[in-house]
Design a protein around this motif. Structure first.
Motif, PDB file in Angstrom:
ATOM      1  N   THR A 104       0.711  -0.840   0.076  1.00 42.53           N
ATOM      2  CA  THR A 104      -0.247  -0.314   0.005  1.00 42.53           C
ATOM      3  C   THR A 104       0.737   0.818  -0.404  1.00 42.53           C
ATOM      4  O   THR A 104       0.727   2.579  -1.216  1.00 42.53           O
ATOM      5  N   GLU A 105       1.606   1.350   0.737  1.00 43.03           N
ATOM      6  CA  GLU A 105       2.966   2.225   0.984  1.00 43.03           C
ATOM      7  C   GLU A 105       3.603   2.372  -0.224  1.00 43.03           C
ATOM      8  O   GLU A 105       3.456   3.734  -1.320  1.00 43.03           O
ATOM      9  N   LEU A 106       3.509   1.000  -1.182  1.00 39.80           N
ATOM     10  CA  LEU A 106       4.463   1.105  -2.110  1.00 39.80           C
ATOM     11  C   LEU A 106       3.923   2.081  -3.444  1.00 39.80           C
ATOM     12  O   LEU A 106       4.226   2.525  -4.217  1.00 39.80           O
ATOM     13  N   SER A 107       1.934   1.129  -3.534  1.00 37.15           N
ATOM     14  CA  SER A 107       1.524   1.844  -4.495  1.00 37.15           C
ATOM     15  C   SER A 107       1.069   3.547  -4.418  1.00 37.15           C
ATOM     16  O   SER A 107       0.553   3.759  -5.558  1.00 37.15           O
ATOM     17  N   SER A 108       1.067   4.031  -3.506  1.00 38.79           N
ATOM     18  CA  SER A 108       0.825   5.385  -3.290  1.00 38.79           C
ATOM     19  C   SER A 108       2.391   6.771  -4.400  1.00 38.79           C
ATOM     20  O   SER A 108       1.718   7.846  -4.676  1.00 38.79           O
ATOM     21  N   ASN A 109       3.282   5.608  -5.332  1.00 36.72           N
ATOM     22  CA  ASN A 109       4.002   6.729  -5.834  1.00 36.72           C
ATOM     23  C   ASN A 109       4.295   5.764  -7.231  1.00 36.72           C
ATOM     24  O   ASN A 109       4.585   5.524  -8.244  1.00 36.72           O
ATOM     25  N   THR A 110       2.513   4.730  -7.436  1.00 37.74           N
ATOM     26  CA  THR A 110       2.917   4.045  -8.615  1.00 37.74           C
ATOM     27  C   THR A 110       1.363   4.906  -9.365  1.00 37.74           C
ATOM     28  O   THR A 110       0.259   5.267  -8.237  1.00 37.74           O
ATOM     29  N   HIS A 111       1.214   4.565 -10.737  1.00 37.54           N
ATOM     30  CA  HIS A 111      -0.225   4.949 -10.942  1.00 37.54           C
ATOM     31  C   HIS A 111      -0.577   3.651 -11.885  1.00 37.54           C
ATOM     32  O   HIS A 111      -0.844   4.181 -13.362  1.00 37.54           O
ATOM     33  N   SER A 112       0.185   3.041 -11.448  1.00 38.89           N
ATOM     34  CA  SER A 112      -0.255   1.283 -12.672  1.00 38.89           C
ATOM     35  C   SER A 112      -2.166   1.015 -12.181  1.00 38.89           C
ATOM     36  O   SER A 112      -1.865   0.477 -11.051  1.00 38.89           O
ATOM     37  N   TRP A 113      -3.080   0.588 -12.792  1.00 37.93           N
ATOM     38  CA  TRP A 113      -3.921  -0.166 -12.684  1.00 37.93           C
ATOM     39  C   TRP A 113      -3.596  -1.425 -12.106  1.00 37.93           C
ATOM     40  O   TRP A 113      -4.064  -1.779 -11.492  1.00 37.93           O
ATOM     41  N   GLN A 114      -2.533  -2.194 -12.998  1.00 43.89           N
ATOM     42  CA  GLN A 114      -2.241  -3.194 -12.757  1.00 43.89           C
ATOM     43  C   GLN A 114      -1.805  -3.286 -11.120  1.00 43.89           C
ATOM     44  O   GLN A 114      -2.409  -4.968 -10.274  1.00 43.89           O
ATOM     45  N   LYS A 115      -1.580  -3.144 -10.522  1.00 46.81           N
ATOM     46  CA  LYS A 115      -0.431  -2.907  -9.233  1.00 46.81           C
ATOM     47  C   LYS A 115      -1.841  -2.729  -8.508  1.00 46.81           C
ATOM     48  O   LYS A 115      -1.991  -3.272  -7.319  1.00 46.81           O
ATOM     49  N   LEU A 116      -2.640  -1.922  -8.751  1.00 48.37           N
ATOM     50  CA  LEU A 116      -4.148  -1.516  -7.989  1.00 48.37           C
ATOM     51  C   LEU A 116      -5.029  -2.223  -7.514  1.00 48.37           C
ATOM     52  O   LEU A 116      -5.560  -3.153  -7.053  1.00 48.37           O
ATOM     53  N   ILE A 117      -4.989  -3.663  -9.062  1.00 47.16           N
ATOM     54  CA  ILE A 117      -5.883  -4.412  -9.155  1.00 47.16           C
ATOM     55  C   ILE A 117      -4.990  -5.565  -8.310  1.00 47.16           C
ATOM     56  O   ILE A 117      -5.927  -5.974  -7.056  1.00 47.16           O
ATOM     57  N   GLU A 118      -4.298  -5.741  -7.571  1.00 50.38           N
ATOM     58  CA  GLU A 118      -3.260  -6.654  -6.957  1.00 50.38           C
ATOM     59  C   GLU A 118      -3.439  -6.612  -5.690  1.00 50.38           C
ATOM     60  O   GLU A 118      -3.698  -7.503  -4.842  1.00 50.38           O
ATOM     61  N   LEU A 119      -3.477  -5.150  -5.486  1.00 50.70           N
ATOM     62  CA  LEU A 119      -3.664  -4.781  -3.999  1.00 50.70           C
ATOM     63  C   LEU A 119      -4.877  -4.688  -3.832  1.00 50.70           C
ATOM     64  O   LEU A 119      -4.474  -5.511  -1.995  1.00 50.70           O
ATOM     65  N   HIS A 120      -5.833  -4.498  -4.336  1.00 49.27           N
ATOM     66  CA  HIS A 120      -7.511  -4.482  -3.687  1.00 49.27           C
ATOM     67  C   HIS A 120      -7.659  -6.212  -3.786  1.00 49.27           C
ATOM     68  O   HIS A 120      -7.839  -6.146  -2.945  1.00 49.27           O
ATOM     69  N   ARG A 121      -7.487  -6.753  -4.889  1.00 55.51           N
ATOM     70  CA  ARG A 121      -7.504  -8.053  -4.096  1.00 55.51           C
ATOM     71  C   ARG A 121      -6.962  -8.928  -2.971  1.00 55.51           C
ATOM     72  O   ARG A 121      -7.233  -9.296  -2.356  1.00 55.51           O
ATOM     73  N   LEU A 122      -5.534  -8.599  -2.373  1.00 52.96           N
ATOM     74  CA  LEU A 122      -4.901  -8.618  -1.549  1.00 52.96           C
ATOM     75  C   LEU A 122      -5.477  -8.563  -0.651  1.00 52.96           C
ATOM     76  O   LEU A 122      -5.998  -9.749   0.313  1.00 52.96           O
ATOM     77  N   ILE A 123      -5.555  -7.352  -0.529  1.00 54.56           N
ATOM     78  CA  ILE A 123      -6.118  -6.876   0.605  1.00 54.56           C
ATOM     79  C   ILE A 123      -7.539  -7.499   1.527  1.00 54.56           C
ATOM     80  O   ILE A 123      -7.966  -7.901   2.449  1.00 54.56           O
ATOM     81  N   GLY A 124      -8.347  -7.761  -0.090  1.00 48.15           N
ATOM     82  CA  GLY A 124      -9.859  -7.891   0.358  1.00 48.15           C
ATOM     83  C   GLY A 124      -9.735 -10.036   0.885  1.00 48.15           C
ATOM     84  O   GLY A 124     -10.883  -9.984   1.432  1.00 48.15           O
ATOM     85  N   ASP A 125      -9.023 -10.205  -0.374  1.00 44.91           N
ATOM     86  CA  ASP A 125      -8.577 -11.807   0.414  1.00 44.91           C
ATOM     87  C   ASP A 125      -8.307 -11.702   1.985  1.00 44.91           C
ATOM     88  O   ASP A 125      -8.692 -12.413   2.742  1.00 44.91           O
ATOM     89  N   ILE A 126      -7.553 -10.654   2.403  1.00 48.77           N
ATOM     90  CA  ILE A 126      -7.043 -10.481   4.128  1.00 48.77           C
ATOM     91  C   ILE A 126      -8.136 -10.784   4.448  1.00 48.77           C
ATOM     92  O   ILE A 126      -8.402 -11.176   5.778  1.00 48.77           O
ATOM     93  N   PHE A 127      -9.138  -9.391   4.023  1.00 48.85           N
ATOM     94  CA  PHE A 127     -10.114  -8.898   5.027  1.00 48.85           C
ATOM     95  C   PHE A 127     -11.282 -10.446   5.424  1.00 48.85           C
ATOM     96  O   PHE A 127     -12.331 -10.056   6.224  1.00 48.85           O
ATOM     97  N   ALA A 128     -11.368 -11.453   3.920  1.00 43.71           N
ATOM     98  CA  ALA A 128     -12.367 -12.305   3.993  1.00 43.71           C
ATOM     99  C   ALA A 128     -11.691 -13.346   5.005  1.00 43.71           C
ATOM    100  O   ALA A 128     -13.049 -13.853   5.461  1.00 43.71           O
ATOM    101  N   LYS A 129     -10.600 -13.253   4.716  1.00 41.95           N
ATOM    102  CA  LYS A 129      -9.978 -14.860   5.737  1.00 41.95           C
ATOM    103  C   LYS A 129     -10.193 -14.234   6.980  1.00 41.95           C
ATOM    104  O   LYS A 129     -10.794 -15.517   8.192  1.00 41.95           O
ATOM    105  N   ASP A 130     -10.214 -12.794   7.907  1.00 42.83           N
ATOM    106  CA  ASP A 130     -10.598 -12.167   8.980  1.00 42.83           C
ATOM    107  C   ASP A 130     -11.949 -12.444   9.529  1.00 42.83           C
ATOM    108  O   ASP A 130     -12.565 -12.138  10.843  1.00 42.83           O
TER     109      ASP A 130
END
Length: 160
Positions: A104-130
């Motif tokens: 998340t901290e690294l993504s603030s320096n990127t404008h890549s759609w693909q990276k945002l897709i991956e980041l939000h998928r991972l965070i969503g998976d973590i919240f679902a698991k919790d």
């Protein structure tokens, strides 16, 4: 480093490792910090893909203290997502969350759609698991939004 990445994509692990090791040796010898950090992160990814978590963690130990001015952010982001996914798949959400935070901290320096897709998928998976399905849905919807936006942007490209 680029050759190592190409061989890693082709799953020629021995050749990828050879190029990463050579890049690290040259960077260390010439005292090129950015090159050493990038080589360490690439070697971390290589070891993780080969199932050697301890070696991967040893190479990635600097991931928490990345110097944003001197590090290859793409490699660091990819390593953070990869480690997050690894720990998520092992059911270790606390560790997965730590790497998601780094991404998340690294993504603030990127404008890549693909990276945002991956980041939000991972965070969503973590919240679902919790068991936090509301936050999981929010992040998975964001991931889908970015994926849909990327698809629309790609369709708009006119090469004629």
């Amino acid at each position: 480093m680029t050759l190592g990445n190409l061989y890693l994509q082709k799953e020629d692990m021995a050749t990828a490792f050879s190029y990463y090791s050579k890049a690290k040796k040259v960077s260390d010898t010439l005292k090129v910090n950015r090159g050493s950090e990038t080589a360490n992160l690439s070697l971390a990814i290589w070891h993780l893909k080969n199932g050697d978590l301890q070696s991967a963690l040893a190479y990635a130990k600097g991931l928490n203290n990345i110097n944003l001015n001197n590090t290859n952010l793409d490699v660091a982001f990819n390593a953070a997502i990869l480690f997050g996914d690894y720990f998520m798949n092992k059911g270790q959400t606390v560790r997965a969350r730590r790497y998601a935070k780094i991404a998340t901290e690294l993504s603030s320096n990127t404008h890549s759609w693909q990276k945002l897709i991956e980041l939000h998928r991972l965070i969503g998976d973590i919240f679902a698991k919790d068991g936090n399905y509301r936050k999981a849905a929010e992040h998975l919807q964001k991931s889908q939004f970015y994926a849909d936006s990327l698809a629309i942007d790609l369709r708009r490209i006119d090469i004629d």
